[in-house]
Design a protein around this motif. Structure first.
Motif, PDB file in Angstrom:
ATOM      1  N   ALA A   1       0.300  11.451 -17.292  1.00  0.00           N
ATOM      2  CA  ALA A   1      -0.679  11.219 -16.215  1.00  0.00           C
ATOM      3  C   ALA A   1       0.090  11.027 -14.904  1.00  0.00           C
ATOM      4  N   LYS A   2       0.228  12.134 -14.185  1.00  0.00           N
ATOM      5  CA  LYS A   2       1.146  12.186 -13.040  1.00  0.00           C
ATOM      6  C   LYS A   2       0.759  11.230 -11.905  1.00  0.00           C
ATOM      7  N   VAL A   3      -0.477  10.778 -11.923  1.00  0.00           N
ATOM      8  CA  VAL A   3      -0.959   9.918 -10.843  1.00  0.00           C
ATOM      9  C   VAL A   3      -0.120   8.641 -10.718  1.00  0.00           C
TER      10      VAL A   3
ATOM     11  N   MET B   1       0.865  -1.191   0.000  1.00  0.00           N
ATOM     12  CA  MET B   1       0.000   0.000   0.000  1.00  0.00           C
ATOM     13  C   MET B   1       0.894   1.231   0.000  1.00  0.00           C
ATOM     14  N   LYS B   2       0.841   1.996  -1.087  1.00  0.00           N
ATOM     15  CA  LYS B   2       1.673   3.199  -1.174  1.00  0.00           C
ATOM     16  C   LYS B   2       0.795   4.438  -0.978  1.00  0.00           C
ATOM     17  N   PHE B   3       1.209   5.303  -0.086  1.00  0.00           N
ATOM     18  CA  PHE B   3       0.469   6.538   0.178  1.00  0.00           C
ATOM     19  C   PHE B   3       1.294   7.735  -0.277  1.00  0.00           C
ATOM     20  N   GLY B   4       0.696   8.579  -1.108  1.00  0.00           N
ATOM     21  CA  GLY B   4       1.392   9.736  -1.673  1.00  0.00           C
ATOM     22  C   GLY B   4       1.449  10.910  -0.699  1.00  0.00           C
ATOM     23  N   GLY B   5       2.110  11.973  -1.146  1.00  0.00           N
ATOM     24  CA  GLY B   5       2.379  13.127  -0.283  1.00  0.00           C
ATOM     25  C   GLY B   5       1.144  13.773   0.324  1.00  0.00           C
ATOM     26  N   THR B   6       0.080  13.935  -0.463  1.00  0.00           N
ATOM     27  CA  THR B   6      -1.117  14.577   0.105  1.00  0.00           C
ATOM     28  C   THR B   6      -1.805  13.638   1.097  1.00  0.00           C
TER      29      THR B   6
ATOM     30  N   TRP C   1      -2.339   4.743  -3.247  1.00  0.00           N
ATOM     31  CA  TRP C   1      -3.365   5.585  -2.612  1.00  0.00           C
ATOM     32  C   TRP C   1      -2.987   7.052  -2.824  1.00  0.00           C
ATOM     33  N   THR C   2      -3.942   7.835  -3.375  1.00  0.00           N
ATOM     34  CA  THR C   2      -3.616   9.213  -3.717  1.00  0.00           C
ATOM     35  C   THR C   2      -4.792  10.141  -3.456  1.00  0.00           C
ATOM     36  N   ASP C   3      -4.841  11.293  -4.137  1.00  0.00           N
ATOM     37  CA  ASP C   3      -5.874  12.280  -3.822  1.00  0.00           C
ATOM     38  C   ASP C   3      -6.958  12.394  -4.899  1.00  0.00           C
ATOM     39  N   VAL C   4      -7.022  11.413  -5.800  1.00  0.00           N
ATOM     40  CA  VAL C   4      -8.097  11.381  -6.803  1.00  0.00           C
ATOM     41  C   VAL C   4      -8.652   9.954  -6.863  1.00  0.00           C
ATOM     42  N   ASP C   5      -9.797   9.811  -7.556  1.00  0.00           N
ATOM     43  CA  ASP C   5     -10.521   8.541  -7.547  1.00  0.00           C
ATOM     44  C   ASP C   5      -9.944   7.474  -8.465  1.00  0.00           C
ATOM     45  N   GLY C   6      -8.718   7.627  -8.900  1.00  0.00           N
ATOM     46  CA  GLY C   6      -8.117   6.610  -9.767  1.00  0.00           C
ATOM     47  C   GLY C   6      -7.475   7.266 -10.961  1.00  0.00           C
ATOM     48  N   MET C   7      -7.179   6.467 -11.970  1.00  0.00           N
ATOM     49  CA  MET C   7      -6.734   7.025 -13.244  1.00  0.00           C
ATOM     50  C   MET C   7      -7.967   7.655 -13.877  1.00  0.00           C
ATOM     51  N   LEU C   8      -7.901   8.934 -14.141  1.00  0.00           N
ATOM     52  CA  LEU C   8      -9.070   9.627 -14.694  1.00  0.00           C
ATOM     53  C   LEU C   8      -8.937   9.724 -16.219  1.00  0.00           C
ATOM     54  N   THR C   9     -10.074   9.998 -16.871  1.00  0.00           N
ATOM     55  CA  THR C   9     -10.079  10.074 -18.339  1.00  0.00           C
ATOM     56  C   THR C   9      -9.199  11.214 -18.855  1.00  0.00           C
ATOM     57  N   ALA C  10      -8.841  12.160 -17.992  1.00  0.00           N
ATOM     58  CA  ALA C  10      -7.921  13.241 -18.381  1.00  0.00           C
ATOM     59  C   ALA C  10      -7.342  13.841 -17.112  1.00  0.00           C
ATOM     60  N   ASP C  11      -6.307  14.629 -17.250  1.00  0.00           N
ATOM     61  CA  ASP C  11      -5.732  15.343 -16.108  1.00  0.00           C
ATOM     62  C   ASP C  11      -6.798  16.287 -15.532  1.00  0.00           C
ATOM     63  N   PRO C  12      -7.218  16.067 -14.289  1.00  0.00           N
ATOM     64  CA  PRO C  12      -8.321  16.876 -13.740  1.00  0.00           C
ATOM     65  C   PRO C  12      -7.969  18.356 -13.575  1.00  0.00           C
TER      66      PRO C  12
END
Ligand code: ADP
Ligand code: ASP
Ligand code: MG
Length: 462
Positions: free
Chosen positions: A270-272, A13-18, A234-245
């Protein structure tokens, strides 16, 4: 925490900076980890530096290079204070404060000598940059330990063995043995292991880093070494999104995608996901999931070897902003035999990688992400070709396994861009992407036109 049940296997389980930006966020991470342990998984937690800390450490390096030793030391004190505040808020004991203090003292010592010399080596910079993950991982380990169940903090420099390409280090084979020695026994004992991402060390023990965003890559390396059943990002968005939000606010999560699609999206911006993340997962065929720390119940994205099918023409679009285009024209009428080799040798010599390449009868166009050595490159190329450099350009890439099945989608991509001037157009051998290079100023228009054309109707059904 409930005792673990062995049958579920290892979960990374990897948790990102945010996800670890402060005490509250760390507590949320601790809840998510406790749930996974409760499900019976043996868990390795890989953690990034608290958000903004790596940037602050690198900014301190720049101050030191300018000879501003006091400024650099002050910047480290601010980083230290931020970590201390988290420790205080979490009610963690004195030992940890001492470890943080010691880490910051080491970094200050490096920066003091940098400010005298007014020069920093890539090796010195990695030592400083590594401090963020070394500290955040200790804090998270202490927090998890306080929940019971047993935790082991692992110094990343003892387990991720790399070559000595400081700033972009590559893992070497002995990582496998080091992981088996340092991490596996803790997991077998039912303890949660916690390690900082992004950081490694050479065989000789010199600190290295994997490059910006490299904690994802660390997670995949450890996942492969442990034969994990799944690698979770684990990050701050709901997954790989259809485009950079940040460019297309109504981008939607992509439920399933293939390793190939995810690699291309990561490569094209896609920086995620760090672009190297997928490789170790592919080698061991380990699913990668991207999940939102703030909404642990949402399904996220699952990346596996199997193409998702679903009949969608495209899977997602990505953009890489502010790249530089180099156009090299042969001074002869045609691209002479050996011309391409000579061009690429120049880039090789200056350790600069090119992303997108297109050729015509007499010229070759390339994009560079990193143009720090452009002046020397230009000078060397000018010895045998005419060179033009255009800054402020961008790559927009439409990605999907199904592009191979229906050639009309590629036509649709270009048509959707309308009259936006395109500097380069390319479809690589994989036929999994259609990529254009245009002015960076046109990115918002290009991305929203493509998104409207291919994703607006699909909405949440994806
Ligand atoms: P972390 O600190 O968790 O590693 P990053 O900032 O590295 O997080 O990556 C997550 C960010 O990536 C998102 O907040 C989003 O702004 C950006 N991003 C760019 N393209 C995409 C995409 N296609 N899908 C999801 N996120 C994306
Ligand atoms: N902390 C590192 C960075 O900011 C690595 C990471 O977050 O993945 O680049
Ligand atoms: Mg990241």
């Amino acid at each position: 925490m409930k005792p673990y049940r062995r049958e579920r296997g290892v979960l990374v389980m990897k948790f990102g900076g945010t996800s670890v930006a402060g005490a509250e966020q760390m507590m949320q991470v601790a809840r998510i980890v406790a749930d996974a342990v409760g499900e019976g998984d043996r868990v390795l937690v890989v953690v990034s530096a608290m958000s903004g800390v790596t940037d602050a450490l690198l900014a301190a390096c720049r101050l030191a290079v300018l000879g501003d030793g006091e400024g650099a030391s002050g910047a480290i004190s601010a980083v230290e204070a931020r970590h201390r505040a988290v420790i205080d808020a979490l009610g963690q004991p004195g030992d940890l404060a001492f470890e943080i203090e010691r880490e910051c003292a080491d970094v200050r010592a490096v920066l003091a000598s940098v400010s005298v010399l007014q020069e920093i080596t890539p090796r010195g910079m990695d030592r400083v940059a590594a401090a963020g993950e070394l500290m955040s991982s200790r804090i998270l380990a202490a927090l998890l330990d306080g929940q019971g169940g047993g935790t082991r903090w692992v110094d990343a420099r003892r387990v991720l063995v790399t070559d000595d390409r400081f700033g972009a280090a590559v893992p070497v084979g002995s990582t496998q043995g080091a992981v088996a020695r340092e991490i596996q026994p803790a997991l077998d004992d039912g303890r949660v292991a916690v390690v900082g991402g992004f950081v490694g060390a050479t065989e000789a023990g010199i600190t290295t880093t994997l490059g910006r965003g490299g904690s994802d890559y660390s997670a995949a390396i450890f996942g492969a070494a442990l034969d994990a059943r799944e690698i979770q990002i684990w990050t701050d968005v709901d997954g790989m999104l259809t485009a950079d939000p940040r460019v297309v606010p109504d981008a939607q999560p992509v439920g399933r995608l293939s390793f190939d699609e995810a690699s291309e999206l990561a490569y094209f911006g896609a920086k995620v996901l760090h672009p190297s993340t997928i490789l170790p997962a592919v080698e061991k065929n380990i699913p990668v999931r991207i999940l939102n720390t703030l909404r642990p119940g949402s399904p996220g994205s699952t990346i596996t070897a199997t193409p998702a099918g679903e009949g969608r023409p495209l899977t997602a679009i990505a953009c890489k902003r502010n790249v530089t285009v180099v156009e090299v024209t042969s001074t002869r009428m045609l691209l002479a035999h050996g011309f391409l080799r000579r061009v690429f040798e120049v880039f090789e010599l200056h350790a600069t990688s090119v992303d997108v390449v297109t050729t015509s009868e007499v010229s070759i166009s390339m994009t560079l992400d990193d143009d720090r050595r452009i002046e020397s490159i230009e000078r060397d190329l000018a010895g045998f070709a005419a060179v033009q450099v255009a800054r402020g350009m961008a790559i927009v890439s439409a990605v999907g396994d199904n592009l191979r099945l229906d050639p009309s989608t590629a036509v649709g991509v270009i048509a959707a861009l309308g009259r936006l001037p395109l500097r380069m157009v390319s479809q690589a051998a994989s036929r999994r992407n259609v990529t254009v290079v245009l002015s960076d100023a046109d990115v918002p228009a290009a991305m929203s036109r493509l998104h409207d054309e291919f994703f607006a109707a699909a909405g949440a059904a994806r």
